[in-house]
Design a protein around this motif. Structure first.
Motif, PDB file in Angstrom:
ATOM      1  N   ALA A  71      40.177  33.235  41.344  1.00  0.00           N
ATOM      2  CA  ALA A  71      40.473  34.212  40.311  1.00  0.00           C
ATOM      3  C   ALA A  71      39.921  35.648  40.684  1.00  0.00           C
ATOM      4  O   ALA A  71      40.592  36.518  40.092  1.00  0.00           O
ATOM      5  CB  ALA A  71      39.364  33.685  39.217  1.00  0.00           C
ATOM      6  N   LYS A  72      38.938  35.827  41.625  1.00  0.00           N
ATOM      7  CA  LYS A  72      38.652  37.161  41.748  1.00  0.00           C
ATOM      8  C   LYS A  72      39.706  37.904  42.478  1.00  0.00           C
ATOM      9  O   LYS A  72      39.970  39.078  42.289  1.00  0.00           O
ATOM     10  CB  LYS A  72      37.247  37.034  42.771  1.00  0.00           C
ATOM     11  CG  LYS A  72      36.578  38.489  43.031  1.00  0.00           C
ATOM     12  CD  LYS A  72      35.888  39.152  41.946  1.00  0.00           C
ATOM     13  CE  LYS A  72      35.256  40.434  42.507  1.00  0.00           C
ATOM     14  NZ  LYS A  72      34.377  40.943  41.721  1.00  0.00           N
ATOM     15  N   ARG A  76      41.741  41.273  41.305  1.00  0.00           N
ATOM     16  CA  ARG A  76      41.880  42.307  42.374  1.00  0.00           C
ATOM     17  C   ARG A  76      43.199  42.842  42.544  1.00  0.00           C
ATOM     18  O   ARG A  76      43.927  43.951  42.255  1.00  0.00           O
ATOM     19  CB  ARG A  76      41.005  42.183  43.081  1.00  0.00           C
ATOM     20  CG  ARG A  76      41.057  43.453  44.340  1.00  0.00           C
ATOM     21  CD  ARG A  76      40.093  43.040  45.586  1.00  0.00           C
ATOM     22  NE  ARG A  76      38.873  42.461  45.279  1.00  0.00           N
ATOM     23  CZ  ARG A  76      38.305  41.619  46.310  1.00  0.00           C
ATOM     24  NH1 ARG A  76      39.141  41.199  47.220  1.00  0.00           N
ATOM     25  NH2 ARG A  76      37.220  41.168  45.935  1.00  0.00           N
ATOM     26  N   GLU A  78      45.756  42.082  40.658  1.00  0.00           N
ATOM     27  CA  GLU A  78      46.491  42.681  39.339  1.00  0.00           C
ATOM     28  C   GLU A  78      46.057  43.937  39.261  1.00  0.00           C
ATOM     29  O   GLU A  78      46.946  44.772  38.624  1.00  0.00           O
ATOM     30  CB  GLU A  78      45.792  41.613  38.284  1.00  0.00           C
ATOM     31  CG  GLU A  78      46.797  41.306  37.277  1.00  0.00           C
ATOM     32  CD  GLU A  78      46.125  40.328  35.958  1.00  0.00           C
ATOM     33  OE1 GLU A  78      45.328  40.798  35.257  1.00  0.00           O
ATOM     34  OE2 GLU A  78      46.173  38.844  36.253  1.00  0.00           O
ATOM     35  N   GLU A  79      44.925  44.370  39.260  1.00  0.00           N
ATOM     36  CA  GLU A  79      44.435  45.806  39.459  1.00  0.00           C
ATOM     37  C   GLU A  79      45.186  46.782  39.970  1.00  0.00           C
ATOM     38  O   GLU A  79      45.494  47.800  39.672  1.00  0.00           O
ATOM     39  CB  GLU A  79      42.662  45.918  39.363  1.00  0.00           C
ATOM     40  CG  GLU A  79      42.072  45.703  38.305  1.00  0.00           C
ATOM     41  CD  GLU A  79      40.427  45.709  38.443  1.00  0.00           C
ATOM     42  OE1 GLU A  79      40.022  46.318  39.385  1.00  0.00           O
ATOM     43  OE2 GLU A  79      39.752  45.044  37.666  1.00  0.00           O
TER      44      GLU A  79
END
Lengths: 82, 177
Positions: A71-72, A76, A78-79
């Protein structure tokens, strides 16, 4: 030596690039696992219990850590893509 | 007896292996993560009720030398939800965005210092039941309520510990009332 469910979850961690260090001469704390993203990623290192009350629960806790890392990484990416 | 999943927040963990050994010698249902900045212990504890589960877990942690600073209910990632519901990650993604299902999926909580979106499993299981996609996890709902109450008590304890002696007595009176 932990049960088969915990061992299977540890193998999944290793396959996903986690660093697993086996502790020696300890009755319960079987290993420690560190996230492949390093100490500032999703979770600090965690300790794997070699003598858990419920083998399946220990395995589930390990898999949850791996999913938190996914998920992390996804967040990241996505950002960075935004 | 039910199994209650929750997480305790703890203070700095100096030597993870040593701290874990101490904790695991007292209980076999917690998993410790941590470093010099702090840590967490994920519990899957069997007990008569959620508050008993949380309080006994705090006892075990503090008995092993850890300092408990907070409690969180069972928080899950989208991938955990997929796993728990035996649905694909894509299906869960559609529920979250509202492309599928009745909409109004529970909002995620983003933990301080992390960008990971975590969802309250109690809220998600309630949403799933409304959507006709699953059943309410009553143990998770109970844990969510118990975690809020015990977390407030832990915060109160910290305030009392940090308060000047002159004020502490009045504060204790308030809490006791």
């Amino acid at each position: 030596m932990p049960g088969k469910h915990t061992r299977a979850a540890i193998k999944e961690l290793l396959d996903a690039g986690w660093q697993v260090t086996y502790t020696s001469a300890r009755a319960h704390a079987y290993a420690r696992a560190s996230c492949p993203g390093g100490p500032d990623c999703c979770t600090p290192p965690f300790s794997i219990n070699g003598t858990p009350d419920v083998d399946e629960h220990e395995a589930e806790k390990i898999r949850r850590k791996a999913r938190q890392h996914h998920a992390k990484v996804a967040a990241r990416q996505e950002e960075e893509g935004a | 007896m039910s199994t209650y999943w929750f997480e305790l927040e703890v203070g700095p963990v100096g030597d993870l292996d040593e701290a874990a050994e101490q904790l695991y010698s007292l209980c076999g249902d917690g998993q410790l993560a941590g470093d010099e900045h702090g840590g967490t212990v994920v519990f899957s504890r069997e007990a008569l009720n959620a508050v008993t589960a949380i309080l006994s877990a705090i006892d075990d942690c503090e008995g092993s030398g850890l300092t408990v600073t907070g409690v969180m209910e069972d928080m899950v990632t989208a991938e955990d939800i997929a796993e728990k519901t035996s649905r694909s990650g894509q299906a869960v993604g559609h529920w979250i965005t509202g492309e599928r299902g009745p909409g109004d999926f529970p909002a995620p909580i983003i933990r301080r210092g992390s960008r990971v979106k975590l969802y309250s499993w109690a809220e998600v299981s309630f949403w799933l039941s409304i959507a006709g996609l699953g059943r309410i996890d009553s143990a998770a709902a109970e844990t969510a309520g118990g975690a809020v109450e015990v977390d407030a008590l832990l915060r109160a304890r910290k305030v009392l510990r940090d308060a000047p002696t002159a004020q502490r007595k009045a504060m204790v009176k308030l809490v006791d009332a």
